[in-house]
Design a protein around this motif. Structure first.
Motif, PDB file in Angstrom:
ATOM      1  N   ALA A   1       0.859  -1.176   0.000  1.00 53.37           N
ATOM      2  CA  ALA A   1       0.000   0.000   0.000  1.00 53.37           C
ATOM      3  C   ALA A   1       0.901   1.233   0.000  1.00 53.37           C
ATOM      4  N   PHE A   2       0.937   1.924  -1.129  1.00 52.30           N
ATOM      5  CA  PHE A   2       1.741   3.134  -1.241  1.00 52.30           C
ATOM      6  C   PHE A   2       0.875   4.324  -0.852  1.00 52.30           C
ATOM      7  N   GLY A   3       1.386   5.173   0.005  1.00 51.88           N
ATOM      8  CA  GLY A   3       0.619   6.331   0.443  1.00 51.88           C
ATOM      9  C   GLY A   3       1.529   7.413   0.993  1.00 51.88           C
ATOM     10  N   MET A   4       0.914   8.412   1.603  1.00 52.06           N
ATOM     11  CA  MET A   4       1.639   9.517   2.231  1.00 52.06           C
ATOM     12  C   MET A   4       1.015   9.778   3.589  1.00 52.06           C
ATOM     13  N   LYS A   5       1.828  10.180   4.556  1.00 50.43           N
ATOM     14  CA  LYS A   5       1.359  10.369   5.928  1.00 50.43           C
ATOM     15  C   LYS A   5       0.347  11.507   6.066  1.00 50.43           C
ATOM     16  N   HIS A   6       0.337  12.455   5.172  1.00 48.61           N
ATOM     17  CA  HIS A   6      -0.573  13.598   5.282  1.00 48.61           C
ATOM     18  C   HIS A   6      -1.800  13.472   4.369  1.00 48.61           C
ATOM     19  N   CYS A   7      -2.024  12.300   3.820  1.00 45.35           N
ATOM     20  CA  CYS A   7      -3.129  12.058   2.881  1.00 45.35           C
ATOM     21  C   CYS A   7      -4.245  11.315   3.611  1.00 45.35           C
ATOM     22  N   TYR A   8      -5.441  11.907   3.669  1.00 47.32           N
ATOM     23  CA  TYR A   8      -6.563  11.304   4.379  1.00 47.32           C
ATOM     24  C   TYR A   8      -6.910   9.931   3.803  1.00 47.32           C
ATOM     25  N   SER A   9      -7.025   9.813   2.488  1.00 44.67           N
ATOM     26  CA  SER A   9      -7.370   8.528   1.864  1.00 44.67           C
ATOM     27  C   SER A   9      -6.306   7.468   2.119  1.00 44.67           C
ATOM     28  N   CYS A  10      -5.049   7.885   2.136  1.00 46.46           N
ATOM     29  CA  CYS A  10      -3.957   6.949   2.413  1.00 46.46           C
ATOM     30  C   CYS A  10      -4.067   6.408   3.837  1.00 46.46           C
ATOM     31  N   LEU A  11      -4.367   7.283   4.779  1.00 47.21           N
ATOM     32  CA  LEU A  11      -4.522   6.862   6.172  1.00 47.21           C
ATOM     33  C   LEU A  11      -5.728   5.940   6.339  1.00 47.21           C
ATOM     34  N   GLU A  12      -6.802   6.218   5.627  1.00 45.41           N
ATOM     35  CA  GLU A  12      -7.977   5.351   5.688  1.00 45.41           C
ATOM     36  C   GLU A  12      -7.643   3.945   5.197  1.00 45.41           C
ATOM     37  N   MET A  13      -6.923   3.841   4.090  1.00 50.13           N
ATOM     38  CA  MET A  13      -6.533   2.513   3.587  1.00 50.13           C
ATOM     39  C   MET A  13      -5.612   1.817   4.576  1.00 50.13           C
ATOM     40  N   SER A  14      -4.713   2.552   5.174  1.00 53.87           N
ATOM     41  CA  SER A  14      -3.798   1.983   6.154  1.00 53.87           C
ATOM     42  C   SER A  14      -4.569   1.438   7.356  1.00 53.87           C
ATOM     43  N   ARG A  15      -5.603   2.134   7.773  1.00 57.44           N
ATOM     44  CA  ARG A  15      -6.437   1.654   8.888  1.00 57.44           C
ATOM     45  C   ARG A  15      -7.176   0.373   8.508  1.00 57.44           C
ATOM     46  N   VAL A  16      -7.718   0.334   7.298  1.00 53.75           N
ATOM     47  CA  VAL A  16      -8.425  -0.868   6.837  1.00 53.75           C
ATOM     48  C   VAL A  16      -7.474  -2.062   6.840  1.00 53.75           C
ATOM     49  N   PHE A  17      -6.285  -1.891   6.276  1.00 50.56           N
ATOM     50  CA  PHE A  17      -5.328  -3.002   6.229  1.00 50.56           C
ATOM     51  C   PHE A  17      -4.834  -3.386   7.626  1.00 50.56           C
ATOM     52  N   ALA A  18      -4.682  -2.417   8.529  1.00 51.59           N
ATOM     53  CA  ALA A  18      -4.269  -2.725   9.905  1.00 51.59           C
ATOM     54  C   ALA A  18      -5.323  -3.587  10.598  1.00 51.59           C
TER      55      ALA A  18
ATOM     56  N   SER B   1       2.956  -1.150   4.193  1.00 47.13           N
ATOM     57  CA  SER B   1       2.768   0.251   3.843  1.00 47.13           C
ATOM     58  C   SER B   1       4.131   0.859   3.512  1.00 47.13           C
ATOM     59  N   VAL B   2       4.197   1.533   2.374  1.00 44.32           N
ATOM     60  CA  VAL B   2       5.429   2.210   1.946  1.00 44.32           C
ATOM     61  C   VAL B   2       5.089   3.666   1.680  1.00 44.32           C
ATOM     62  N   ASP B   3       5.908   4.581   2.172  1.00 45.22           N
ATOM     63  CA  ASP B   3       5.682   6.008   1.949  1.00 45.22           C
ATOM     64  C   ASP B   3       6.046   6.343   0.508  1.00 45.22           C
ATOM     65  N   GLY B   4       5.038   6.500  -0.314  1.00 47.16           N
ATOM     66  CA  GLY B   4       5.241   6.761  -1.735  1.00 47.16           C
ATOM     67  C   GLY B   4       5.851   8.113  -2.028  1.00 47.16           C
ATOM     68  N   GLN B   5       5.747   9.044  -1.085  1.00 48.30           N
ATOM     69  CA  GLN B   5       6.347  10.360  -1.305  1.00 48.30           C
ATOM     70  C   GLN B   5       7.848  10.320  -1.026  1.00 48.30           C
ATOM     71  N   LYS B   6       8.245   9.693   0.069  1.00 49.50           N
ATOM     72  CA  LYS B   6       9.664   9.628   0.418  1.00 49.50           C
ATOM     73  C   LYS B   6      10.469   8.823  -0.596  1.00 49.50           C
ATOM     74  N   GLU B   7       9.843   7.807  -1.180  1.00 47.59           N
ATOM     75  CA  GLU B   7      10.572   6.934  -2.099  1.00 47.59           C
ATOM     76  C   GLU B   7      10.080   7.093  -3.531  1.00 47.59           C
ATOM     77  N   ARG B   8       9.564   8.255  -3.848  1.00 45.98           N
ATOM     78  CA  ARG B   8       8.922   8.465  -5.149  1.00 45.98           C
ATOM     79  C   ARG B   8       9.863   8.301  -6.334  1.00 45.98           C
TER      80      ARG B   8
ATOM     81  N   LEU C   1       3.801   4.899 -10.479  1.00 46.93           N
ATOM     82  CA  LEU C   1       2.837   5.509  -9.571  1.00 46.93           C
ATOM     83  C   LEU C   1       2.571   6.947  -9.982  1.00 46.93           C
ATOM     84  N   LYS C   2       1.306   7.296 -10.051  1.00 46.35           N
ATOM     85  CA  LYS C   2       0.917   8.653 -10.414  1.00 46.35           C
ATOM     86  C   LYS C   2       0.098   9.303  -9.314  1.00 46.35           C
ATOM     87  N   LEU C   3      -0.726   8.528  -8.626  1.00 49.51           N
ATOM     88  CA  LEU C   3      -1.608   9.027  -7.582  1.00 49.51           C
ATOM     89  C   LEU C   3      -1.355   8.274  -6.287  1.00 49.51           C
ATOM     90  N   MET C   4      -1.850   8.822  -5.196  1.00 50.47           N
ATOM     91  CA  MET C   4      -1.792   8.142  -3.904  1.00 50.47           C
ATOM     92  C   MET C   4      -3.188   8.199  -3.306  1.00 50.47           C
TER      93      MET C   4
END
Length: 113
Positions: free
Chosen positions: A28-45, A58-65, A74-77
């Motif tokens: 799950a690629f996401g960013m810590k400040h993205c609401y949708s990313c956090l929601e997906m992270s909660r579902v998977f947790a 979970s991998v921070d897609g912004q830090k490792e972009r 990857l285009k979106l998160m």
């Protein structure tokens, strides 16, 4: 305030060895400040609490972009990439979805839910 658990964020280099190790894997690629990313992270947790043997990371897609932009286009998160046991990408989803939909997709690709 309610504490809602999310997945621990890993570096891609920590996750890559799990791809193709004989078990299906989700990154799950996401960013810590993205609401949708956090929601997906909660579902998977939540799913991992019930089935801790699932390989969901979970991998921070912004830090490792720079690495991930070219490797996974990857285009979106958020983006969730599902790999089969051999390491082949079998499904990709951009955006977030609710737990019941996630469970249907997980079951289809061989994960315990």
């Amino acid at each position: 305030m309610i504490d809602i658990k999310t997945l621990d964020t890993k570096r891609y280099s920590e996750v890559e060895p799990f791809i193709g190790n004989g078990k299906p894997t989700i990154i799950a690629f996401g960013m810590k400040h993205c609401y949708s990313c956090l929601e997906m992270s909660r579902v998977f947790a939540e799913i991992l609490e019930k089935n801790p043997t699932n390989q969901i990371f979970s991998v921070d897609g912004q830090k490792e972009r720079l690495i991930l932009r070219d490797k996974y286009r990857l285009k979106l998160m958020p983006v969730q990439i599902f790999f089969d046991a051999k390491g082949d990408e079998v499904f990709r989803h951009e955006g977030a979805y609710k737990k019941p939909i996630a469970e249907i997709i997980l079951k289809k690709y061989g994960f315990g839910v």
